[in-house]
Design a protein around this motif. Sequence first.
Motif, PDB file in Angstrom:
ATOM      1  N   GLY A  83       0.778  -1.059  -0.019  1.00  0.00           N
ATOM      2  CA  GLY A  83      -0.067  -0.124  -0.163  1.00  0.00           C
ATOM      3  C   GLY A  83       0.779   1.248   0.083  1.00  0.00           C
ATOM      4  O   GLY A  83       0.289   2.532   0.019  1.00  0.00           O
ATOM      5  N   LEU A  84       2.187   1.158   0.064  1.00  0.00           N
ATOM      6  CA  LEU A  84       2.916   2.474   0.040  1.00  0.00           C
ATOM      7  C   LEU A  84       3.118   2.885  -1.707  1.00  0.00           C
ATOM      8  O   LEU A  84       2.921   2.244  -2.403  1.00  0.00           O
ATOM      9  CB  LEU A  84       4.364   2.042   0.497  1.00  0.00           C
ATOM     10  N   THR A  85       3.287   4.081  -1.653  1.00  0.00           N
ATOM     11  CA  THR A  85       3.138   4.929  -3.028  1.00  0.00           C
ATOM     12  C   THR A  85       4.531   5.277  -3.160  1.00  0.00           C
ATOM     13  O   THR A  85       5.207   6.202  -2.622  1.00  0.00           O
ATOM     14  CB  THR A  85       2.083   5.929  -2.930  1.00  0.00           C
ATOM     15  N   GLY A  86       5.265   4.437  -3.966  1.00  0.00           N
ATOM     16  CA  GLY A  86       6.722   4.562  -4.364  1.00  0.00           C
ATOM     17  C   GLY A  86       7.577   3.506  -3.690  1.00  0.00           C
ATOM     18  O   GLY A  86       7.195   2.745  -3.044  1.00  0.00           O
ATOM     19  N   ASN A  87       9.056   3.679  -3.955  1.00  0.00           N
ATOM     20  CA  ASN A  87       9.895   2.898  -3.470  1.00  0.00           C
ATOM     21  C   ASN A  87      10.951   3.719  -2.350  1.00  0.00           C
ATOM     22  O   ASN A  87      11.088   4.794  -2.664  1.00  0.00           O
ATOM     23  CB  ASN A  87      10.795   2.587  -4.732  1.00  0.00           C
ATOM     24  N   PHE A  88      11.119   3.109  -1.293  1.00  0.00           N
ATOM     25  CA  PHE A  88      11.698   3.789  -0.336  1.00  0.00           C
ATOM     26  C   PHE A  88      12.852   3.069   0.227  1.00  0.00           C
ATOM     27  O   PHE A  88      12.994   1.702  -0.088  1.00  0.00           O
ATOM     28  CB  PHE A  88      10.708   3.781   0.920  1.00  0.00           C
ATOM     29  N   THR A  89      13.925   3.578   0.427  1.00  0.00           N
ATOM     30  CA  THR A  89      15.266   2.853   0.868  1.00  0.00           C
ATOM     31  C   THR A  89      15.614   3.320   2.248  1.00  0.00           C
ATOM     32  O   THR A  89      15.526   4.545   2.614  1.00  0.00           O
ATOM     33  CB  THR A  89      16.532   3.311  -0.056  1.00  0.00           C
ATOM     34  N   THR A  90      16.169   2.324   2.832  1.00  0.00           N
ATOM     35  CA  THR A  90      16.465   2.527   4.420  1.00  0.00           C
ATOM     36  C   THR A  90      17.647   3.260   4.493  1.00  0.00           C
ATOM     37  O   THR A  90      18.631   3.141   3.828  1.00  0.00           O
ATOM     38  CB  THR A  90      16.763   1.001   4.890  1.00  0.00           C
ATOM     39  N   GLY A  91      17.362   4.416   5.456  1.00  0.00           N
ATOM     40  CA  GLY A  91      18.384   5.362   6.022  1.00  0.00           C
ATOM     41  C   GLY A  91      19.088   4.877   7.256  1.00  0.00           C
ATOM     42  O   GLY A  91      20.187   5.450   7.668  1.00  0.00           O
ATOM     43  N   GLN A  92      18.312   4.661   8.167  1.00  0.00           N
ATOM     44  CA  GLN A  92      18.858   4.442   9.508  1.00  0.00           C
ATOM     45  C   GLN A  92      17.798   3.662  10.337  1.00  0.00           C
ATOM     46  O   GLN A  92      16.783   3.450   9.812  1.00  0.00           O
ATOM     47  CB  GLN A  92      19.127   5.734  10.096  1.00  0.00           C
ATOM     48  N   PHE A  93      18.134   2.818  11.311  1.00  0.00           N
ATOM     49  CA  PHE A  93      17.196   2.647  12.404  1.00  0.00           C
ATOM     50  C   PHE A  93      17.777   2.801  13.700  1.00  0.00           C
ATOM     51  O   PHE A  93      18.890   3.220  13.817  1.00  0.00           O
ATOM     52  CB  PHE A  93      16.755   1.090  12.202  1.00  0.00           C
TER      53      PHE A  93
END
Length: 257
Positions: A83-93
């Motif tokens: 259900g997310l719109t777009g592609n996301f990349t992990t930056g931190q946790f």
Amino acid sequence: FGSSWNYIANSGSGPANWTGVCASGTKQSPIDINSTSATYNPYSAFNLQYFGTTPAINFTGTNNGHSVEIAVPSNVYFVNGGGLTGNFTTGQFHLHWGSSDSKGSEHLVDGEQYAAEMHFVNFNVKYPNLTSAADKSDGLAVLGVLIKVGTTNAAFNNIANHFSKLVNKSSTVDGIASFSLAALLPNTTKFYRYSGSLTTPGCYESVAWTVFSEPIQVSSAQMAGLRQVMMNSTNSMENNFRPAQKLNGRTVYISYK
Ligand code: GRE
Ligand code: ZN
């Protein structure tokens, strides 16, 4: 105000005194998720691309005075689908935790607060980095993992083994070998979804929130390691959670019936 904010209620810089969007916003996070009034949404499959792999990269851990944060090289791990719109990349946790097992998480579920919460912060690949994405309405997709105290979590030791080196503010640990981030996630595809904000100043309303409906477990010894971490030379960092914010008519979605 800048980075002088903190989590100490009577300090004049605690959550009730945070300024800007933190005070004026209407889609703030965290929230208390009411599971029975959540709206069922049959989301497409959630894709945590490469989370189950161990790429030949290193992470850097930092005590930034607000949390213990693990920086992740961008464009290695990706989050999309669900259900997310777009592609996301992990930056931190990073983590939020309490001084006792009955508090520490930012999100609550049906009024229940957990001992801790881990946030995987992912930014939309249409932006060059986390900083530029953070204040864009479609900028961030954060995965929230609730943590309760129980059995030892072997995967959690990949970071817990470094907590003793991150006790002091501004300390860093370089060269944390990558590991399967998927092993830090609960073994479930069930989640809640709502539109909210960063839970730290500037509290930008830029986050598609995913909160998994099952917690992970860590041992009391692993939690104790986290509770050693200091926010400055005199105060423990524990209780670095923002209290639940008003829903203001937002819909909270649930991925399963
Ligand atoms: C958080 O504290 O939860 C947070 C950040 C940065 C970006 C998004 C976010 O620290 O939710
Ligand atoms: Zn967070």
